[in-house]
Design a protein around this motif. Structure first.
Motif, PDB file in Angstrom:
ATOM      1  N   GLU A  78       0.910  -1.180   0.058  1.00  0.00           N
ATOM      2  CA  GLU A  78       0.180  -0.104   0.110  1.00  0.00           C
ATOM      3  C   GLU A  78       0.729   1.158   0.046  1.00  0.00           C
ATOM      4  O   GLU A  78       1.928   1.215   0.705  1.00  0.00           O
ATOM      5  N   SER A  79       0.430   2.323  -0.463  1.00  0.00           N
ATOM      6  CA  SER A  79       1.170   3.552  -0.910  1.00  0.00           C
ATOM      7  C   SER A  79       0.500   4.511   0.287  1.00  0.00           C
ATOM      8  O   SER A  79      -0.618   4.342   0.661  1.00  0.00           O
ATOM      9  N   VAL A  80       1.415   5.179   1.054  1.00  0.00           N
ATOM     10  CA  VAL A  80       1.008   6.073   2.213  1.00  0.00           C
ATOM     11  C   VAL A  80       1.593   7.423   2.246  1.00  0.00           C
ATOM     12  O   VAL A  80       2.942   7.491   1.697  1.00  0.00           O
ATOM     13  N   VAL A  81       1.152   8.296   2.779  1.00  0.00           N
ATOM     14  CA  VAL A  81       1.520   9.489   3.115  1.00  0.00           C
ATOM     15  C   VAL A  81       2.148   9.296   4.678  1.00  0.00           C
ATOM     16  O   VAL A  81       0.922   8.809   5.488  1.00  0.00           O
ATOM     17  N   VAL A  82       2.914   9.974   5.132  1.00  0.00           N
ATOM     18  CA  VAL A  82       3.399   9.754   6.664  1.00  0.00           C
ATOM     19  C   VAL A  82       3.014  11.136   7.540  1.00  0.00           C
ATOM     20  O   VAL A  82       3.556  12.121   6.906  1.00  0.00           O
ATOM     21  N   PHE A  83       2.473  10.952   8.447  1.00  0.00           N
ATOM     22  CA  PHE A  83       2.045  12.202   9.126  1.00  0.00           C
ATOM     23  C   PHE A  83       3.426  12.317  10.242  1.00  0.00           C
ATOM     24  O   PHE A  83       3.775  11.284  11.068  1.00  0.00           O
ATOM     25  N   PRO A  84       4.286  13.273   9.967  1.00  0.00           N
ATOM     26  CA  PRO A  84       5.684  13.220  10.557  1.00  0.00           C
ATOM     27  C   PRO A  84       5.916  13.839  11.832  1.00  0.00           C
ATOM     28  O   PRO A  84       6.849  14.075  12.551  1.00  0.00           O
ATOM     29  N   LYS A  85       4.478  14.305  12.576  1.00  0.00           N
ATOM     30  CA  LYS A  85       4.876  15.059  13.889  1.00  0.00           C
ATOM     31  C   LYS A  85       4.261  13.987  14.908  1.00  0.00           C
ATOM     32  O   LYS A  85       3.042  14.042  15.233  1.00  0.00           O
ATOM     33  N   PRO A  86       5.115  13.282  15.484  1.00  0.00           N
ATOM     34  CA  PRO A  86       4.659  12.246  16.599  1.00  0.00           C
ATOM     35  C   PRO A  86       3.973  12.778  17.610  1.00  0.00           C
ATOM     36  O   PRO A  86       4.074  14.096  18.079  1.00  0.00           O
ATOM     37  N   PHE A  87       2.846  12.138  18.040  1.00  0.00           N
ATOM     38  CA  PHE A  87       2.143  12.576  19.313  1.00  0.00           C
ATOM     39  C   PHE A  87       1.765  11.501  20.128  1.00  0.00           C
ATOM     40  O   PHE A  87       1.512  10.499  19.778  1.00  0.00           O
ATOM     41  N   CYS A  88       1.470  11.763  21.478  1.00  0.00           N
ATOM     42  CA  CYS A  88       1.109  10.887  22.291  1.00  0.00           C
ATOM     43  C   CYS A  88      -0.305  10.290  22.483  1.00  0.00           C
ATOM     44  O   CYS A  88      -0.693   9.502  22.585  1.00  0.00           O
ATOM     45  N   ASN A 100      -0.484  19.045  17.330  1.00  0.00           N
ATOM     46  CA  ASN A 100       0.674  19.843  16.498  1.00  0.00           C
ATOM     47  C   ASN A 100       1.412  20.273  17.769  1.00  0.00           C
ATOM     48  O   ASN A 100       2.657  20.479  17.685  1.00  0.00           O
ATOM     49  N   VAL A 101       1.034  20.667  19.047  1.00  0.00           N
ATOM     50  CA  VAL A 101       1.631  20.890  20.167  1.00  0.00           C
ATOM     51  C   VAL A 101       1.825  20.091  21.511  1.00  0.00           C
ATOM     52  O   VAL A 101       2.032  20.524  22.621  1.00  0.00           O
ATOM     53  N   TYR A 290       0.332  21.605  11.947  1.00  0.00           N
ATOM     54  CA  TYR A 290      -0.965  20.750  11.169  1.00  0.00           C
ATOM     55  C   TYR A 290      -1.563  19.883  12.393  1.00  0.00           C
ATOM     56  O   TYR A 290      -0.888  19.333  13.249  1.00  0.00           O
ATOM     57  N   ASP A 291      -2.864  19.860  12.404  1.00  0.00           N
ATOM     58  CA  ASP A 291      -3.514  18.817  12.998  1.00  0.00           C
ATOM     59  C   ASP A 291      -3.619  17.609  12.177  1.00  0.00           C
ATOM     60  O   ASP A 291      -3.492  17.697  11.074  1.00  0.00           O
ATOM     61  N   PHE A 292      -3.910  16.447  12.916  1.00  0.00           N
ATOM     62  CA  PHE A 292      -4.144  15.127  11.921  1.00  0.00           C
ATOM     63  C   PHE A 292      -5.272  15.334  10.948  1.00  0.00           C
ATOM     64  O   PHE A 292      -5.096  14.596   9.925  1.00  0.00           O
ATOM     65  N   ASP A 293      -6.597  15.836  11.490  1.00  0.00           N
ATOM     66  CA  ASP A 293      -7.599  15.728  10.577  1.00  0.00           C
ATOM     67  C   ASP A 293      -7.186  16.608   9.225  1.00  0.00           C
ATOM     68  O   ASP A 293      -7.625  16.376   8.194  1.00  0.00           O
TER      69      ASP A 293
END
Length: 344
Positions: A78-88, A100-101, A290-293
């Motif tokens: 599968e092809s994917v874009v990655v959200f590069p800002k890890p969050f808990c 984002n914060v 950015y936020d995830f949504d």
């Protein structure tokens, strides 16, 4: 695998390193394309302190799953874009959607956290967003990250505020400023003005939806804004550079009671006219990544060709030629290298 390392100011080095071994529940992603962000280049030049060598930069990327965990949501291939800002996902900010914060997260390819200017990365499932490569080429998919920055900033303006606004100016026509212009056009802003000192980028701004362009190097900026707005000046100014001069310009462009939205983050401390903010009741809103949504929405906008970013991708280098790509950007005095992609 091959990896492009930032080793010192103005120094990049291609290295052979081990392919990462996914932890339990992680996926191994073969990177297909990774964009060079303006912040990557500023870090490479030693201007921001937000890249700590030796490290691998890169946070604008898309790829293919080559290993998937048993029972995972996504499959190999599968092809994917990655959200590069890890969050808990559990802190008070994450619970409000403000990933984002998140105080536990640091963006991939920033400070000492390795990024995606390499052949493979290991990623948790929650950061993967699938797409169809038949509908969305990998280089365009890699534009999701910068588009998401623009998306969040533009949506700091409510529908009601946008409808009531006669003039909005975008300060800076780099990648983010141009994508802000595209998002304002998508939201049908009445009059979009774009300011930049490079004519090539102003011409590109017109393609992205700018109605009027202003070159502050050609005359008095505030007078140019007055002329473009019949003396009214702007309801909103979106600053996408992040230095004192452009922060000040974002305030100079505003009418009484206007609002500046600051995205630019190049200079940690800026000097501004405090009295102008106080005596004309200006507002300043910060907008951070950015936020995830919003990120997922930007994949959708690109895949459905609602936002066309193809004219912004000006140069593509192979990963093994990444050192040359950064050297070329050092000589980009006319701004014609706009979005540079590294193809893996």
């Amino acid at each position: 695998m091959k990896a492009l390392y930032f080793t010192a100011d103005k120094m990049m080095e291609l290295r052979d390193i081990a392919v990462p071994v996914p932890k339990k529940g992680q996926y191994l992603i073969q990177v297909k394309v990774c964009g060079i962000c303006g912040s990557d280049f500023e870090g490479y030049m030693g201007k921001t302190g937000r890249r700590t060598p030796p490290m691998i930069m890169g946070h604008e990327f898309a790829g293919v799953i080559t290993e998937a965990p048993e029972g995972g949501k996504f499959k190999k291939g599968e092809s994917v874009v990655v959200f590069p800002k890890p969050f808990c996902g559990t802190c008070e900010y994450c619970k409000k959607g403000l990933v984002n914060v998140c105080t536990s997260g640091i963006c991939m390819g920033v400070l000492s956290a390795d990024g995606a200017m390499c052949e493979y990365v290991a990623i948790d499932e929650k950061y993967l967003i699938p797409f169809s490569p038949e509908k969305l080429p990998y280089d365009i998919a890699s534009m999701t990250e910068p588009l998401s920055v623009a998306y969040r900033a533009v949506y700091k303006i409510s529908d009601e505020e946008l409808q009531a606004s006669d003039h909005i100016v975008v300060i800076g026509a780099g990648t983010i400023g141009l994508l802000v212009t595209a998002m304002l056009s998508y939201r049908k802003a009445k009059h979009i003005i774009v300011s930049d000192t490079q004519e090539f980028r102003l011409e590109t701004a017109k393609k992205m939806g700018a109605h009027t362009v202003v070159n502050p190097a050609s005359g008095d900026f505030e007078e140019a804004i007055k002329k473009a707005t019949d003396g009214k000046k702007c309801d909103f100014a979106i600053e996408a550079v992040g230095i004192s001069a452009t922060a000040e310009s974002s305030l100079d462009a505003l009418k009484i009671g206007g609002t500046a939205i600051w995205i630019g983050n190049a200079q940690k401390i800026v000097s501004i006219n405090m009295q102008k903010i106080v005596t004309t009741e200006l507002s300043v809103r910060g907008s951070y990544v950015y936020d995830f949504d919003g990120f997922k929405k930007c994949v959708e906008l690109l895949q459905n060709k609602v936002i066309d970013v193809s004219s912004m991708i000006t140069d593509t280098y192979k990963l093994q030629d990444g050192v040359a790509a950064f050297k070329a950007l050092e000589n980009n005095t006319d701004g014609k290298m706009l979005k540079v992609m590294l193809e893996v």
